[in-house]
Design an enzyme around this catalytic site. Structure first.
Site, PDB file in Angstrom:
ATOM      1  N   ARG A 187      20.451   7.963  31.417  1.00 50.69           N
ATOM      2  CA  ARG A 187      20.962   8.475  32.692  1.00 50.69           C
ATOM      3  C   ARG A 187      20.165   9.705  33.130  1.00 50.69           C
ATOM      4  O   ARG A 187      20.021  10.662  32.339  1.00 50.69           O
ATOM      5  CB  ARG A 187      22.438   8.847  32.524  1.00 50.69           C
ATOM      6  CG  ARG A 187      23.065   9.596  33.669  1.00 50.69           C
ATOM      7  CD  ARG A 187      23.388   8.685  34.810  1.00 50.69           C
ATOM      8  NE  ARG A 187      24.267   9.343  35.785  1.00 50.69           N
ATOM      9  CZ  ARG A 187      24.532   8.840  36.973  1.00 50.69           C
ATOM     10  NH1 ARG A 187      23.997   7.693  37.346  1.00 50.69           N
ATOM     11  NH2 ARG A 187      25.326   9.475  37.803  1.00 50.69           N
ATOM     12  N   TRP A 242      59.097   0.544  17.847  1.00 45.12           N
ATOM     13  CA  TRP A 242      57.638   0.726  17.762  1.00 45.12           C
ATOM     14  C   TRP A 242      57.049   0.022  16.548  1.00 45.12           C
ATOM     15  O   TRP A 242      56.230   0.585  15.823  1.00 45.12           O
ATOM     16  CB  TRP A 242      57.260   2.212  17.714  1.00 45.12           C
ATOM     17  CG  TRP A 242      58.002   3.075  18.688  1.00 45.12           C
ATOM     18  CD1 TRP A 242      58.790   4.155  18.385  1.00 45.12           C
ATOM     19  CD2 TRP A 242      58.022   2.968  20.121  1.00 45.12           C
ATOM     20  NE1 TRP A 242      59.310   4.707  19.527  1.00 45.12           N
ATOM     21  CE2 TRP A 242      58.854   4.000  20.611  1.00 45.12           C
ATOM     22  CE3 TRP A 242      57.437   2.100  21.039  1.00 45.12           C
ATOM     23  CZ2 TRP A 242      59.099   4.174  21.964  1.00 45.12           C
ATOM     24  CZ3 TRP A 242      57.684   2.275  22.389  1.00 45.12           C
ATOM     25  CH2 TRP A 242      58.502   3.300  22.837  1.00 45.12           C
ATOM     26  N   GLY A 250      62.066   9.415  14.251  1.00 41.74           N
ATOM     27  CA  GLY A 250      60.619   9.237  14.270  1.00 41.74           C
ATOM     28  C   GLY A 250      60.004  10.036  13.140  1.00 41.74           C
ATOM     29  O   GLY A 250      59.944   9.577  11.996  1.00 41.74           O
ATOM     30  N   SER A 251      59.594  11.265  13.464  1.00 41.95           N
ATOM     31  CA  SER A 251      59.038  12.132  12.418  1.00 41.95           C
ATOM     32  C   SER A 251      60.057  12.414  11.324  1.00 41.95           C
ATOM     33  O   SER A 251      59.706  12.555  10.154  1.00 41.95           O
ATOM     34  CB  SER A 251      58.573  13.463  13.032  1.00 41.95           C
ATOM     35  OG  SER A 251      57.487  13.241  13.903  1.00 41.95           O
ATOM     36  N   GLY A 290      30.853  10.494  32.951  1.00 45.87           N
ATOM     37  CA  GLY A 290      31.320  10.670  34.324  1.00 45.87           C
ATOM     38  C   GLY A 290      32.242   9.536  34.744  1.00 45.87           C
ATOM     39  O   GLY A 290      33.104   9.097  33.965  1.00 45.87           O
ATOM     40  N   GLU A 307      62.973   4.504  14.358  1.00 49.75           N
ATOM     41  CA  GLU A 307      64.184   4.060  15.065  1.00 49.75           C
ATOM     42  C   GLU A 307      64.319   4.867  16.351  1.00 49.75           C
ATOM     43  O   GLU A 307      63.618   5.870  16.519  1.00 49.75           O
ATOM     44  CB  GLU A 307      65.413   4.280  14.171  1.00 49.75           C
ATOM     45  CG  GLU A 307      65.348   3.471  12.882  1.00 49.75           C
ATOM     46  CD  GLU A 307      66.603   3.640  12.025  1.00 49.75           C
ATOM     47  OE1 GLU A 307      67.485   4.446  12.404  1.00 49.75           O
ATOM     48  OE2 GLU A 307      66.685   2.963  10.996  1.00 49.75           O
ATOM     49  N   GLU A 316      51.635   7.304  12.023  1.00 49.71           N
ATOM     50  CA  GLU A 316      51.541   7.643  10.584  1.00 49.71           C
ATOM     51  C   GLU A 316      51.614   9.153  10.357  1.00 49.71           C
ATOM     52  O   GLU A 316      50.932   9.704   9.513  1.00 49.71           O
ATOM     53  CB  GLU A 316      50.276   7.085   9.919  1.00 49.71           C
ATOM     54  CG  GLU A 316      49.788   5.714  10.273  1.00 49.71           C
ATOM     55  CD  GLU A 316      50.841   4.639  10.416  1.00 49.71           C
ATOM     56  OE1 GLU A 316      52.011   4.864  10.065  1.00 49.71           O
ATOM     57  OE2 GLU A 316      50.503   3.565  10.935  1.00 49.71           O
TER      58      GLU A 316
END
Lengths: 382, 80
Positions: free
Chosen positions: A262, A152, A127-128, A334, A123, A358
């Site tokens: 390369r 999310w 979160g956590s 690169g 929300e 998660e």
């Protein structure tokens, strides 16, 4: 699933990932969506909720094969892998906490892909700290009314049904409900402009006195604290951990090939010792992550309580590994590593997301250290 | 497995996580059990006693103490 069937299933999956999905991944990302025909094919091939028993329409694959599936798909499209992750988190919740009636009603829809599911937990202010969610479930004569906002929600733009976590009344436990997309009072708002997983079709959910019947509740009203959502997150962590192994493998394979082709200063990159050091770290990091994922899968398969801890460690290590390995792959390539014409910049962006979803890296660190300290108190070691 | 043996196995597992002071009637959530530990408990009970817990078993009351979990496990292992 017998061993030959398992091998056949994984071989077909690998071919599907490398020959069908890999060719379309860039178009998913630029369109910001996984197309419906791909979702339908996932269902037809048995890749949605593949761990679910055959009685409920699943492929009944073991947890290691299930993990390898996420690893294969993670190599070609983390967005697609994420679709399966969130869909399966909902399927796993119904499988573990649903009634027989709910299982028989929902599972065939989820395993076939006729319904796509998404998890609505986070929300704006939670979160956590998932226990602090503000979404409320108010008891009514016929069931419940849900009010709140969810953020999310992966594949929220496309999902047919949402597993919504809400507090029961004001101070009650967290309870989960299956809410169909067309439920009255539910508005789905697309979210775009994300760093990674650009085809994950994120959305916000706005629930305004959204009525759901009592039969929509998954699990008891009063389950042990965090058990239902914790189980879903555990499943998601396992899937994400393997998906990160896939990112790492793709980055390593590309880097090994590029180091041979390369040439700089008259010799291939592979002859430069500093490149060899990067490759060594990538190879070792990736193999360690794969072993941790396999260990978690084996413990989970035999319903060993240590699977919880093993999965935390696997997710923590694999997600940080994917960040390191994708960053080194960009470095080896690169300017090509920065170009959208190659897949490395996508893997690098997607890997960054894995350290947040998660359970963030920091949350995993708190939980793993807490477990170690707990074990040290009881017998002197984790 | 006897009821006493089941309780001893559960006590050993819970004490390893929550400390040696846990008694059969101690409320394990008041003693610090987390959501992760709840998940471990479910897997431990199913794996150790070879039983399958269904949705109606997963009520908070069945996991509040070692005594409650013992009663749950004994009920699930008893011949029907």
């Amino acid at each position: 699933m017998t061993a030959p069937n398992r091998l056949h299933w994984l071989t077909e999956l690998r071919t599907f990932a490398r020959e069908v999905i890999a060719a379309r991944t860039s178009s998913f990302e630029s369109a910001g969506a996984v197309p419906n025909d791909v979702i339908a094919e996932l269902g037809e091939r048995g890749y949605l909720a593949a761990h679910v028993p055959e009685d409920y329409g699943g492929a009944a694959v073991d947890m290691t094969a299930y993990g390898e599936m996420h690893g294969e798909l993670g190599q070609v499209s983390s967005s697609l892998r994420s679709l399966i992750t969130v869909h399966d988190m909902v399927a796993e919740t119904i499988l573990r906490f649903g009634s027989e009636e709910q299982k028989h009603s929902w599972m065939p829809q989820l395993t076939s892909g006729r319904s796509l599911a998404a998890l609505a937990l986070s929300e704006p202010a939670a979160g956590s700290d998932a226990a602090s969610i503000d979404t409320r479930a108010t008891v009514t004569k016929d069931g419940y009314r849900l009010s709140g906002q969810k953020s999310w929600v992966s594949f929220g733009q496309r999902a047919d049904v949402f597993l919504v976590a809400a507090k029961l009344e004001d101070e009650g436990p967290t309870v989960t409900f299956l809410v169909p997309r067309d439920a009255p009072g539910l508005e789905v708002v697309p979210v775009t402009g994300m760093l990674g997983l650009r085809a994950a079709m994120l959305a916000e959910l706005h629930l305004a006195d959204c009525p759901v019947p009592a039969a929509a509740r998954i699990g008891p009203e009063k389950a042990p604290h965090g058990l239902v959502i914790g189980n879903a997150l555990h499943h998601g962590r396992y899937s994400v951990a393997w998906g990160c192994v896939g990112i790492g493998q793709a980055c390593l394979d590309a880097s090994l090939a590029y180091s041979k082709s390369r040439h700089q200063f008259g010799v291939p990159l592979e002859d430069h010792q500093l490149i060899k050091r990067l490759l060594t770290n990538m190879i070792t990091d990736l193999q360690a992550a794969r072993l941790l994922c396999e260990r978690a899968g084996e413990r989970w398969a035999r319903r060993d309580a240590a699977a919880i801890q093993a999965t935390l460690i696997a997710k923590y290590f694999s997600s940080t590994m994917a960040h390191r390995v994708s960053s080194d792959a960009v470095q080896i390539h690169g300017a090509r590593g920065l170009s959208e014409e190659y897949s490395l910049e996508r893997h690098f962006r997607d890997a960054r997301v894995m350290e947040i979803i998660e359970g963030s890296t920091e949350i995993q660190q708190l939980l793993i250290a807490g477990y170690g300290l707990r074990m040290a108190n009881s017998h002197g070691g984790a | 497995m006897t009821s006493e043996a089941i309780q001893n196995e559960l006590l050993r597992f819970v004490r390893k996580a929550l400390g040696p002071d846990v008694a059969p009637e101690t409320n394990i959530f008041e003693a610090g059990a987390t959501s992760l530990f709840s998940m471990e408990l479910v897997m431990f009970i199913e794996g150790t006693f070879s039983i399958e817990l269904d949705d109606s078993d997963l009520e908070l009351a069945n996991f509040s103490s070692v005594a409650a979990m013992t009663q749950l496990a004994v009920g699930k292992t008893a011949p029907r």
